[in-house]
Motif scaffolding. Structure first.
Motif, PDB file in Angstrom:
ATOM      1  N   THR A  95       0.830  -1.210   0.000  1.00 30.33           N
ATOM      2  CA  THR A  95       0.000   0.000   0.000  1.00 30.33           C
ATOM      3  C   THR A  95       0.862   1.256   0.000  1.00 30.33           C
ATOM      4  O   THR A  95       0.320   2.358   0.012  1.00 30.33           O
ATOM      5  CB  THR A  95      -0.886   0.031   1.256  1.00 30.33           C
ATOM      6  OG1 THR A  95      -0.038  -0.009   2.413  1.00 30.33           O
ATOM      7  CG2 THR A  95      -1.842  -1.156   1.284  1.00 30.33           C
ATOM      8  N   PRO A 134      -3.530  -5.543  -0.447  1.00 32.98           N
ATOM      9  CA  PRO A 134      -3.286  -5.807  -1.875  1.00 32.98           C
ATOM     10  C   PRO A 134      -2.455  -7.065  -2.056  1.00 32.98           C
ATOM     11  O   PRO A 134      -1.414  -7.239  -1.415  1.00 32.98           O
ATOM     12  CB  PRO A 134      -2.510  -4.566  -2.327  1.00 32.98           C
ATOM     13  CG  PRO A 134      -2.855  -3.503  -1.343  1.00 32.98           C
ATOM     14  CD  PRO A 134      -3.060  -4.205  -0.042  1.00 32.98           C
ATOM     15  N   SER A 392       4.975   5.698 -10.642  1.00 30.19           N
ATOM     16  CA  SER A 392       3.663   5.623  -9.995  1.00 30.19           C
ATOM     17  C   SER A 392       2.787   6.712 -10.589  1.00 30.19           C
ATOM     18  O   SER A 392       3.276   7.602 -11.292  1.00 30.19           O
ATOM     19  CB  SER A 392       3.773   5.814  -8.481  1.00 30.19           C
ATOM     20  OG  SER A 392       4.202   7.125  -8.177  1.00 30.19           O
ATOM     21  N   THR A 595      -3.783  -0.029  -8.484  1.00 26.47           N
ATOM     22  CA  THR A 595      -3.542   1.189  -7.705  1.00 26.47           C
ATOM     23  C   THR A 595      -3.543   2.411  -8.608  1.00 26.47           C
ATOM     24  O   THR A 595      -4.116   3.461  -8.263  1.00 26.47           O
ATOM     25  CB  THR A 595      -2.204   1.086  -6.957  1.00 26.47           C
ATOM     26  OG1 THR A 595      -2.240  -0.039  -6.073  1.00 26.47           O
ATOM     27  CG2 THR A 595      -1.932   2.355  -6.157  1.00 26.47           C
ATOM     28  N   LYS A 598      -7.141   3.261  -9.535  1.00 20.70           N
ATOM     29  CA  LYS A 598      -7.908   3.804  -8.418  1.00 20.70           C
ATOM     30  C   LYS A 598      -7.506   5.241  -8.101  1.00 20.70           C
ATOM     31  O   LYS A 598      -8.356   6.071  -7.764  1.00 20.70           O
ATOM     32  CB  LYS A 598      -7.736   2.921  -7.184  1.00 20.70           C
ATOM     33  CG  LYS A 598      -8.468   1.586  -7.296  1.00 20.70           C
ATOM     34  CD  LYS A 598      -8.241   0.726  -6.066  1.00 20.70           C
ATOM     35  CE  LYS A 598      -9.037  -0.583  -6.162  1.00 20.70           C
ATOM     36  NZ  LYS A 598      -8.781  -1.456  -4.988  1.00 20.70           N
ATOM     37  N   LYS A 599      -6.216   5.560  -8.223  1.00 23.41           N
ATOM     38  CA  LYS A 599      -5.784   6.926  -7.917  1.00 23.41           C
ATOM     39  C   LYS A 599      -6.342   7.913  -8.935  1.00 23.41           C
ATOM     40  O   LYS A 599      -6.809   9.003  -8.566  1.00 23.41           O
ATOM     41  CB  LYS A 599      -4.255   6.993  -7.866  1.00 23.41           C
ATOM     42  CG  LYS A 599      -3.685   6.325  -6.619  1.00 23.41           C
ATOM     43  CD  LYS A 599      -2.272   6.768  -6.326  1.00 23.41           C
ATOM     44  CE  LYS A 599      -1.830   6.225  -4.968  1.00 23.41           C
ATOM     45  NZ  LYS A 599      -0.500   6.721  -4.583  1.00 23.41           N
TER      46      LYS A 599
END
Length: 729
Positions: A95, A134, A392, A595, A598-599
């Motif tokens: 996470t 996750p 990211s 991830t 979702k962000k």
């Protein structure tokens, strides 16, 4: 200014620094106060248990569970004397944060009462729910069992009333579900490979450790202003906001005097960090307004990662005590620099040798060049993977934005080292090289002593720069777990050193003397790794074209960059070094893609909400006032005068209509695009859809919101503006 916004800003300006209770002792006297370090181990453990535990920590000896009860009893006595009533296994799930479940020391005493107890079984392992973290499909929701297991190489510590035990986190079926387990395996791999190569030069070397020095950049913002910005609260960054007239243009914030409120926060943070054994050393203003940095003394890599995760958690807590919120997002504000976390990495032996530092003799310098060139080869062969390890949704805002390294991995060596490698490549002899150390520079100012100048300059545009006795991996994001980059880098170097030794040994078996054999392979690697070396401007368009010609990975799509984890080369590397299996890599990529989606999804929802509940209503209200003003002027002035007087208002009315129409239309389009993307079942394809179609809409909509901010009456605008967010003292 709206009433709520005015009150929040006024309160922020009136906030006074919080008094910090400074310990009377010197930092060296309270350093590690809440850490079960060797001094406390020696005091609270039987001598035989202490010796075994030190062997586990220093030499990687197998942990004997039979001694766990004695260790647990000593830990409990020490912790309860500090007021601890609970314990927790502290781990790092996928996470990017940490996780903990607290249990008290109490147990039934069998006589109707309670007693404090902490057994070796509870120290060594626990069973947190693995289904809700996750896992990338490794565990089904109904398959909940997972294990956390004690990592003795990272000391336990006490926070408030809880004994925190650093642990790995694995699934019931054995796969790692965290960052620590593969990091420990990567460090073991690079230790073994580096020791084998060191034996060419020094047979006494028994251990090689990877060292890490991170530099944590962050923003501070007044807590009231933070609460008044839902986008900051929910996404960590401002999804809208026109840049202030003055931001960082004058470069007056960088290394400037630290504001008093911030200095109080820093002082409090440093005291608590030192008490937890985090060797913080440096603090200063960074480039952007309200941006700062702290950095510690270098530590062994595993411990350094734990300390960085702990300091980020500590920063959040201490900031609130001082009326601040800390922002670790890589790009919380548009138009000013974002935040990174430079990872300074090196290798050192148990005999006290820094393998990335030049020596005093030709043979020592050959050892230095051997490790430098093998590192370059590792970075060259796996440049795409290293980029994936730091990529990211949040760091994508920062990379390549003329404030951070570009999204192309290259290495800067500096003039002197580059000349040495070029000489070795072209030389027809096997002569050992000499390297100059620091040289003096005298100034024409009598009272200023001679300066010692390093043998290499710095290149802030290089993602992986050699800086004297280490490499600085500059592309890591500020809120990232350092372990991700360190797993990839140490594993790649381990693989490369293993191959190097195989090649050298093969030449020696054929009758080649050791030194000429080493030089021959090093020379081959210098030629092969040349494409990764670049000392120029990494921001230039010419470099992007040149990098593509060199065969370097130039991909910029975050979800596609993650594919590098699943190339045959990456899978082979991780599996051959015993760090991660193909199944674990596939699972982690599923987590990364999910991830990312979702962000972006959260940002899109927050932006849509702000548009419909803040921006558009305020813009229309102001527009209505202007329209009303135009009609009122028609009743007061002759037609020919009204035409002139209302022209300006009419122009503003049209602008507001244009911007609000675009915003409403494209928010609807964004909602529909999300609905389409959400129907995609493949996580990779869904992430790509969000990257290609939805993420660009956020910036397009933002452009028109920021234009409205400049038009709408300041007293009506409900959200704090950049000039208020970035300049509170």
């Amino acid at each position: 200014m709206s009433t709520l916004r005015f009150k929040v800003v006024e309160k922020a300006f009136q906030t006074k620094p919080v008094e910090v209770n400074t310990p009377k002792e010197r930092p060296s006297e309270y350093f590690g106060k809440y850490v079960f370090n060797r001094e406390k181990m020696f005091k609270y453990l039987p001598s035989s248990v202490y010796a075994k535990l030190v062997d586990v920590m220093d030499n990687g000896a197998t942990l004997d569970r039979s001694m766990a009860d004695a260790v647990a009893e000593g830990m409990k006595r020490w912790a309860t004397e500090l007021g601890a009533t609970h314990y927790t296994h502290w781990f790092q799930p996928l996470t990017e944060g940490t996780a903990e479940k607290h249990d008290s020391f109490v147990e039934h005493d069998g006589k109707g009462g309670m007693m404090e107890e902490f057994s070796g079984k509870l120290l060594v392992q626990q069973e947190p729910d693995a289904s809700s973290f996750p896992n990338g499909g490794i565990r089904n929701t109904f398959e909940a069992r997972g294990y956390s297991a004690w990592d003795p190489s990272s000391p336990v510590f006490v926070v408030d009333d809880t004994l925190c035990i650093p642990t790995v986190f694995i699934a019931y079926t054995g796969e790692s579900l965290d960052y620590k387990a593969p990091l420990l395996k990567a460090l073991r791999a690079v230790n073994k490979a580096a020791v084998d190569v060191c034996h060419y030069f020094d047979p006494d070397v028994r251990k090689v450790s990877a060292y890490l020095g991170w530099e944590q950049e962050y923003f501070l913002i007044d807590e009231g202003l933070y609460a008044a910005r839902p986008d900051l609260l929910l996404t960590g960054r401002t999804l809208m906001g026109h840049e202030a007239s003055k931001n960082q243009q004058l470069e007056d914030h960088y290394f400037g005097a630290i504001p008093s409120r911030v200095a109080a926060f820093m002082k409090d943070l440093e005291i608590q960090a030192l008490e937890l054994g985090i060797p913080v050393k440096t603090r200063h203003n960074e480039v952007a307004p309200n941006q700062f940095e702290l950095a510690p003394i270098y530590e062994e890599c595993n411990l350094a990662v734990d300390h960085n995760m702990l300091i980020m958690s500590l920063m959040r807590k201490v900031a609130r005590n001082h009326g601040f919120r800390v922002l670790l997002h890589e790009k919380p504000f548009k138009g000013v620099n974002g935040s990174g976390k430079h990872n300074n990495w090196s290798l050192g032996t148990d005999t006290g040798i820094l393998l990335m530092a030049p020596g005093k003799t030709p043979e020592e310098n050959l050892r230095f060049i051997t490790f430098i060139v093998n590192t370059l080869m590792a970075v060259y062969r796996h440049n795409g993977l290293l980029k994936a390890s730091i990529m990211s949704a949040t760091n994508a805002h920062r990379l390549g934005a003329n404030e951070a390294p570009p999204a192309i991995i290259s290495s800067f060596l500096g003039t002197q080292l580059s000349k040495v490698l070029d000489h070795m490549e072209d030389s027809a002899t096997d002569e050992l090289v000499s390297l100059g150390g620091k040289h003096g520079m005298k100034l024409d100012i009598p009272q200023i002593p001679e300066l010692l100048i390093d043998n290499t300059d710095r290149n802030r545009t290089s993602p992986f720069a050699f800086t004297g006795n280490r490499f600085e991996f500059r592309a890591v994001g500020s809120e990232a777990n350092c372990a991700s980059a360190m797993i990839a880098l140490n594993t790649a170097v381990a693989e490369q050193l293993t191959e190097f030794k195989q090649k050298v040994d093969a030449l020696i078996e054929q009758g080649e003397p050791k030194i000429p054999a080493i030089i021959q392979v090093v020379r081959e690697y210098i030629k092969l790794s040349k494409p990764i070396r670049f000392d120029g401007n990494g921001y230039s368009e010419e470099w992007k074209e040149e990098a593509a010609r060199r065969g370097l990975d130039c991909e910029t799509s975050c979800p596609v960059i993650f594919d590098q984890y699943l190339t045959p080369e990456s899978i082979s590397m991780f599996e051959s070094e015993g760090v991660m299996t193909k199944k674990e890599l596939e699972a982690r990529n599923e987590v990364k893609w999910e991830t990312y989606t979702k962000k972006i999804q959260i940002e899109a929802r927050v932006l849509g909400d702000l548009v419909m509940n803040h921006i558009v209503p305020v813009a229309i209200e102001y527009q209505s006032k202007l329209i009303d003003n135009v009609f009122k002027m028609k009743g007061l002035f002759p037609d020919e005068e009204v035409s002139e007087l209302s022209a300006e208002n009419l122009a503003i009315i049209r602008k507001i209509s244009g911007h609000t129409s675009y915003i409403k239309e494209h928010v609807d389009e964004m909602v529909n695009a999300r609905k389409v993307a959400n129907k995609i079942t493949d996580e990779r394809e869904k992430a790509i859809a969000y990257h290609d179609h939805i993420a660009p809409m956020l910036e397009q909509i933002r452009y028109h919101i920021d234009k409205l901010e400049l038009i709408v009456d300041d007293q009506m605008w409900t959200l704090p503006k950049y000039r208020e967010l970035l300049f509170i003292r």
